[in-house]
Design a protein around this motif. Structure first.
Motif, PDB file in Angstrom:
ATOM      1  N   THR A  89      -2.352   1.160   5.346  1.00 40.02           N
ATOM      2  CA  THR A  89      -3.584   0.954   6.202  1.00 40.02           C
ATOM      3  C   THR A  89      -3.410   1.714   7.588  1.00 40.02           C
ATOM      4  O   THR A  89      -2.432   2.582   7.884  1.00 40.02           O
ATOM      5  CB  THR A  89      -3.444  -0.620   6.654  1.00 40.02           C
ATOM      6  N   VAL A 102     -10.128  -6.204  -0.634  1.00 42.30           N
ATOM      7  CA  VAL A 102      -9.073  -5.501   0.508  1.00 42.30           C
ATOM      8  C   VAL A 102      -8.572  -6.821   1.199  1.00 42.30           C
ATOM      9  O   VAL A 102      -9.196  -7.580   2.031  1.00 42.30           O
ATOM     10  CB  VAL A 102      -9.588  -4.639   1.470  1.00 42.30           C
ATOM     11  N   ASP A 126      -5.451  -0.274   1.646  1.00 37.48           N
ATOM     12  CA  ASP A 126      -5.198  -1.622   0.870  1.00 37.48           C
ATOM     13  C   ASP A 126      -4.980  -2.504   1.632  1.00 37.48           C
ATOM     14  O   ASP A 126      -5.379  -3.564   0.920  1.00 37.48           O
ATOM     15  CB  ASP A 126      -3.478  -1.370   0.214  1.00 37.48           C
ATOM     16  N   PRO A 129       1.807   0.107   0.090  1.00 35.81           N
ATOM     17  CA  PRO A 129       0.287  -0.263   0.638  1.00 35.81           C
ATOM     18  C   PRO A 129       0.224   0.611   1.909  1.00 35.81           C
ATOM     19  O   PRO A 129       0.926   0.693   3.018  1.00 35.81           O
ATOM     20  CB  PRO A 129       0.530  -1.542   0.805  1.00 35.81           C
ATOM     21  N   ARG A 152      -1.002  -5.280  -4.828  1.00 37.23           N
ATOM     22  CA  ARG A 152       0.177  -4.386  -4.333  1.00 37.23           C
ATOM     23  C   ARG A 152       0.669  -4.836  -2.972  1.00 37.23           C
ATOM     24  O   ARG A 152       1.653  -4.849  -2.618  1.00 37.23           O
ATOM     25  CB  ARG A 152      -0.604  -3.052  -4.130  1.00 37.23           C
ATOM     26  N   VAL A 153      -0.345  -5.380  -2.080  1.00 33.67           N
ATOM     27  CA  VAL A 153      -0.111  -5.954  -0.889  1.00 33.67           C
ATOM     28  C   VAL A 153       0.818  -7.255  -0.877  1.00 33.67           C
ATOM     29  O   VAL A 153       1.775  -7.515  -0.245  1.00 33.67           O
ATOM     30  CB  VAL A 153      -1.225  -6.338  -0.075  1.00 33.67           C
ATOM     31  N   ASN A 175      -9.546   4.536   2.049  1.00 32.17           N
ATOM     32  CA  ASN A 175      -8.967   3.849   0.891  1.00 32.17           C
ATOM     33  C   ASN A 175      -7.819   3.129   1.137  1.00 32.17           C
ATOM     34  O   ASN A 175      -6.727   3.227   0.580  1.00 32.17           O
ATOM     35  CB  ASN A 175      -8.826   4.870  -0.197  1.00 32.17           C
ATOM     36  N   ASN A 181      -3.890  -3.600  -8.375  1.00 33.55           N
ATOM     37  CA  ASN A 181      -4.884  -3.462  -7.520  1.00 33.55           C
ATOM     38  C   ASN A 181      -4.367  -3.631  -6.092  1.00 33.55           C
ATOM     39  O   ASN A 181      -3.190  -3.950  -5.835  1.00 33.55           O
ATOM     40  CB  ASN A 181      -6.217  -4.477  -8.049  1.00 33.55           C
ATOM     41  N   LYS A 182      -5.313  -3.536  -4.966  1.00 30.48           N
ATOM     42  CA  LYS A 182      -5.058  -3.529  -3.536  1.00 30.48           C
ATOM     43  C   LYS A 182      -4.412  -4.708  -3.063  1.00 30.48           C
ATOM     44  O   LYS A 182      -3.303  -4.795  -2.681  1.00 30.48           O
ATOM     45  CB  LYS A 182      -6.105  -3.306  -2.663  1.00 30.48           C
TER      46      LYS A 182
END
Length: 163
Positions: A22, A102, A48, A20, A6-7, A46, A2-3
């Motif tokens: 942005t 997020v 991250d 990721p 991932r980050v 969408n 998920n976001k």
């Protein structure tokens, strides 16, 4: 992944399923403290992670004029319930609530940039900041320290209210 995963994994230098994503941009208006615009922008693209912009808070909020070094030497730190602090915390808290999946980052301008953005119209800019500093370095150092105190208070409030 998920976001959030991932980050955080990417920040630790570990392997992620993809880089990721942005973007950052200034908000075209301050309606709703820019929350609706920024959350819609993040969802539509969408992203991250999201860096919350400081539109509306780039300059130092102060009741008096801030044109001379001596003006800057008089400023005092804001209190947590002053709009300059509370408005930024409100924006971040509402965005975090609207986008729980997020990860959010908050943009802080350096004291130098805050002073520069506070200068009205054509008076502002790097050259004017340096002019003020040369005229009275102690007043400008005081102002930069006050702005840093505000940043520290804002960081504490953001952490307390948004996690």
């Amino acid at each position: 992944m998920n976001k959030r995963e991932r980050v955080l994994v990417a920040m630790h230098g570990e392997k992620v399923d993809r880089v990721p994503v942005t973007f950052y941009g200034h908000c075209p208006n301050l309606y709703d403290n820019t929350v609706t615009f920024q959350t819609d922008y993040c969802r539509d693209a969408n992203m991250d992670l999201y860096c919350i912009g400081i539109d509306g808070y780039m300059h130092f909020h102060w009741a008096g004029p801030l044109l001379t070094p001596e003006d800057w030497g008089k400023i005092q730190p804001h209190k947590k319930d002053d709009y300059y602090i509370a408005g930024q915390v409100d924006r971040a808290a509402r965005m975090a609530e609207a986008l729980p999946d997020v990860p959010m980052f908050y943009m802080f301008y350096s004291p130098f940039s805050t002073i520069r953005h506070t200068m009205p119209g054509k008076v502002g800019g790097h050259w004017y900041f340096h002019k003020l500093y040369r005229e009275n370095p102690e007043c400008i150092k005081h102002a930069m320290n006050v702005i840093m105190e505000d940043h520290e208070l804002l960081m504490d409030e953001l952490k307390a209210k948004t996690g």
